[in-house]
Design an enzyme around this catalytic site. Structure first.
Site, PDB file in Angstrom:
ATOM      1  N   LEU A 193       2.645  10.690   6.462  1.00 19.00           N
ATOM      2  CA  LEU A 193       2.065   9.714   5.520  1.00 19.00           C
ATOM      3  C   LEU A 193       2.067   8.334   6.163  1.00 19.00           C
ATOM      4  CD1 LEU A 193       3.616  10.764   2.101  1.00 19.00           C
ATOM      5  CD2 LEU A 193       1.457  11.450   3.123  1.00 19.00           C
TER       6      LEU A 193
ATOM      7  N   GLN B  75       3.015  -9.674  13.323  1.00 20.33           N
ATOM      8  CA  GLN B  75       3.116  -8.415  14.060  1.00 20.33           C
ATOM      9  C   GLN B  75       1.754  -7.759  14.329  1.00 20.33           C
ATOM     10  OE1 GLN B  75       5.557  -6.677  10.777  1.00 20.33           O
ATOM     11  NE2 GLN B  75       4.412  -4.793  11.162  1.00 20.33           N
TER      12      GLN B  75
ATOM     13  N   VAL C 278       8.202  11.503   6.217  1.00 20.11           N
ATOM     14  CA  VAL C 278       7.631  12.236   5.076  1.00 20.11           C
ATOM     15  C   VAL C 278       6.199  12.625   5.455  1.00 20.11           C
ATOM     16  CG1 VAL C 278       7.096  12.150   2.615  1.00 20.11           C
ATOM     17  CG2 VAL C 278       9.078  10.897   3.508  1.00 20.11           C
TER      18      VAL C 278
ATOM     19  N   ALA D 110       0.872  -1.188   0.000  1.00 20.83           N
ATOM     20  CA  ALA D 110       0.000   0.000   0.000  1.00 20.83           C
ATOM     21  C   ALA D 110       0.906   1.234   0.000  1.00 20.83           C
ATOM     22  CB  ALA D 110      -0.950   0.004   1.190  1.00 20.83           C
ATOM     23  N   LEU D 111       1.813   1.236  -0.965  1.00 22.74           N
ATOM     24  CA  LEU D 111       2.895   2.217  -0.961  1.00 22.74           C
ATOM     25  C   LEU D 111       2.382   3.650  -1.129  1.00 22.74           C
ATOM     26  CD1 LEU D 111       5.577   0.380  -3.147  1.00 22.74           C
ATOM     27  CD2 LEU D 111       5.214   0.262  -0.673  1.00 22.74           C
TER      28      LEU D 111
ATOM     29  N   GLN E 220      11.931   6.828   9.950  1.00 23.41           N
ATOM     30  CA  GLN E 220      11.858   7.396  11.309  1.00 23.41           C
ATOM     31  C   GLN E 220      10.412   7.418  11.809  1.00 23.41           C
ATOM     32  OE1 GLN E 220      14.103   8.335  13.502  1.00 23.41           O
ATOM     33  NE2 GLN E 220      12.653   9.290  14.933  1.00 23.41           N
TER      34      GLN E 220
ATOM     35  N   GLU F  37       4.057   8.038  -0.809  1.00 19.04           N
ATOM     36  CA  GLU F  37       5.251   8.837  -1.073  1.00 19.04           C
ATOM     37  C   GLU F  37       6.335   8.625  -0.003  1.00 19.04           C
ATOM     38  OE1 GLU F  37       7.436  10.635  -3.564  1.00 19.04           O
ATOM     39  OE2 GLU F  37       5.393  10.027  -4.043  1.00 19.04           O
ATOM     40  N   GLY F  38       5.912   8.312   1.226  1.00 18.85           N
ATOM     41  CA  GLY F  38       6.886   8.051   2.296  1.00 18.85           C
ATOM     42  C   GLY F  38       7.737   6.838   1.964  1.00 18.85           C
ATOM     43  N   HIS F  39       7.066   5.742   1.549  1.00 17.31           N
ATOM     44  CA  HIS F  39       7.817   4.545   1.154  1.00 17.31           C
ATOM     45  C   HIS F  39       8.755   4.868  -0.016  1.00 17.31           C
ATOM     46  CE1 HIS F  39       4.014   2.481   2.711  1.00 17.31           C
ATOM     47  NE2 HIS F  39       4.960   1.923   3.440  1.00 17.31           N
TER      48      HIS F  39
HETATM   49  P1  AMP Z   1       5.070  -0.063   6.480  1.00 15.01           P
HETATM   50  O1  AMP Z   1       4.679  -0.449   5.097  1.00 15.01           O
HETATM   51  O2  AMP Z   1       4.067   0.793   7.168  1.00 15.01           O
HETATM   52  O3  AMP Z   1       5.527  -1.249   7.301  1.00 15.01           O
HETATM   53  O4  AMP Z   1       6.347   0.859   6.334  1.00 15.01           O
HETATM   54  C1  AMP Z   1       7.492   0.417   5.650  1.00 15.01           C
HETATM   55  C2  AMP Z   1       8.617   1.372   5.950  1.00 15.01           C
HETATM   56  O5  AMP Z   1       8.255   2.669   5.506  1.00 15.01           O
HETATM   57  C3  AMP Z   1       8.925   1.483   7.451  1.00 15.01           C
HETATM   58  O6  AMP Z   1      10.325   1.548   7.637  1.00 15.01           O
HETATM   59  C4  AMP Z   1       8.262   2.778   7.828  1.00 15.01           C
HETATM   60  O7  AMP Z   1       8.837   3.426   8.932  1.00 15.01           O
HETATM   61  C5  AMP Z   1       8.464   3.593   6.557  1.00 15.01           C
HETATM   62  N1  AMP Z   1       7.486   4.681   6.472  1.00 15.01           N
HETATM   63  C6  AMP Z   1       6.135   4.583   6.494  1.00 15.01           C
HETATM   64  N2  AMP Z   1       5.576   5.814   6.447  1.00 15.01           N
HETATM   65  C7  AMP Z   1       6.610   6.695   6.405  1.00 15.01           C
HETATM   66  C8  AMP Z   1       6.689   8.123   6.360  1.00 15.01           C
HETATM   67  N3  AMP Z   1       5.604   8.893   6.375  1.00 15.01           N
HETATM   68  N4  AMP Z   1       7.905   8.689   6.331  1.00 15.01           N
HETATM   69  C9  AMP Z   1       9.033   7.920   6.350  1.00 15.01           C
HETATM   70  N5  AMP Z   1       9.018   6.580   6.380  1.00 15.01           N
HETATM   71  C10 AMP Z   1       7.831   5.971   6.419  1.00 15.01           C
END
Ligand code: AMP
Length: 287
Positions: free
Chosen positions: A189, A66, A181, A37-38, A153, A40-42
């Site tokens: 995000l 998890q 981000v 579910a990518l 972060q 802009e942060g990813h």
């Molecule tokens: P997730 O898919 O939520 O497990 O996130 C995968 C990676 O993306 C993890 O290392 C998260 O910390 C990072 N991530 C998710 N959202 C953000 C964001 N808004 N800014 C920076 N990194 C993010």
């Protein structure tokens, strides 16, 4: 488009082949673990990986280990086709194993536990969450054997326990942490933002505003930071606070009133039925 790989054996085979084919003697391999579910942060994490590595592997795996029994595992957004389009040429490989592939025996007999930081905050609200995270990340490290792994972060406590795992178990990988981000209005995000109505998304901005208030009060110490941030969140009726604290960046223990130095303001809150987290690293000056 990246190459899609669904099995561990194929992943190992392809990586071995790609390592051989690289012109450079020792290609740098980067892993970006995600649950898909990518957004802009990813993508910024993947861009970071692209800059630092010769081969970029993005894993997309909604890790059941998890999620707690009453959490959103079943409704967690899954959008592989769209994710692939977003990644375009930025990633070389997308590793998206089925649950059966990662956990063939259903449950794991061997899991990884952090018995300190992982018990606090997110770990207190979500028992077992970090064991699930650490176990899947260790498995991904073992499968991909990356030189670097990029994390956000945004999940500050997750970064902390992963760094500890790498240190404690002497894992040969460098952890890169990318800043949070945000949208223009401050909202961090998150894939879970998709659960929010527009009104709830607007209300959720109060979390980042509260972190800013804490930052503005840092010259006045920990208590002032917390009360300013709490007041800000209290102004938004739709947001129900889970926790808000100023913690040491390594131990995640609460900073004492006269403590100074590097800290992180962490917050978790419910907006409707959606639980959001946010944080801000802050250096508290000497009072
Ligand atoms: P997730 O898919 O939520 O497990 O996130 C995968 C990676 O993306 C993890 O290392 C998260 O910390 C990072 N991530 C998710 N959202 C953000 C964001 N808004 N800014 C920076 N990194 C993010």
């Amino acid at each position: 488009m990246p190459r899609v790989i669904e099995t561990i054996s194929q992943m190992r085979q392809v990586l071995q082949q790609m390592r051989r084919e690289q012109c450079t003697q020792e290609p740098v391999v980067a892993l970006v673990p995600t649950m898909g579910a990518l957004h802009e942060g990813h993508m910024r994490l993947v861009e970071d990986a692209r800059q630092k590595a010769d081969l970029v592997v993005v894993s997309i795996f909604v890790n059941p280990l998890q999620f707690g029994p009453s959490e959103d595992l079943d409704k967690y957004p899954r959008s592989l086709e769209r994710d692939m389009e977003m990644l375009g040429d930025l990633a070389d490989i997308v590793f998206c194993p089925a649950v059966q592939q990662m956990y063939p025996n259903g449950v794991q007999s061997t899991t990884i536990t952090n018995s300190q930081v992982a018990r606090l905050w997110e770990g207190a609200t979500r028992p077992g969450h970090f064991d699930g995270v650490l176990t899947v990340v260790a498995k991904l490290f073992s499968i991909v054997q990356p030189d670097i792994a990029v994390f956000g972060q945004k999940d500050a406590q997750q970064v902390c326990v992963i760094k500890q795992m790498v240190e404690d178990l002497n894992l040969p990988v460098t952890i890169v942490v990318h800043p949070i981000v945000r949208q223009n209005n401050g909202l961090a995000l998150s894939s879970r933002n998709r659960y929010l109505t527009q009104e709830q998304a607007d209300a959720a901005c109060v979390l980042s505003h509260a972190l800013q208030k804490a930052d503005e009060r840092k010259e006045h110490g920990v208590k002032a930071m917390i009360s300013a941030a709490r007041k800000q969140i209290g102004s938004q009726a739709q947001v129900r606070l889970d926790y808000l604290a100023v913690v040491d960046e390594h131990s995640f223990c609460e900073m004492k009133p006269h403590d100074h130095g590097p800290a992180i303001v962490i917050v978790a809150a419910w907006v409707g039925t959606t639980r959001l987290i946010d944080n801000m690293p802050i250096t508290i000056p000497t009072l």
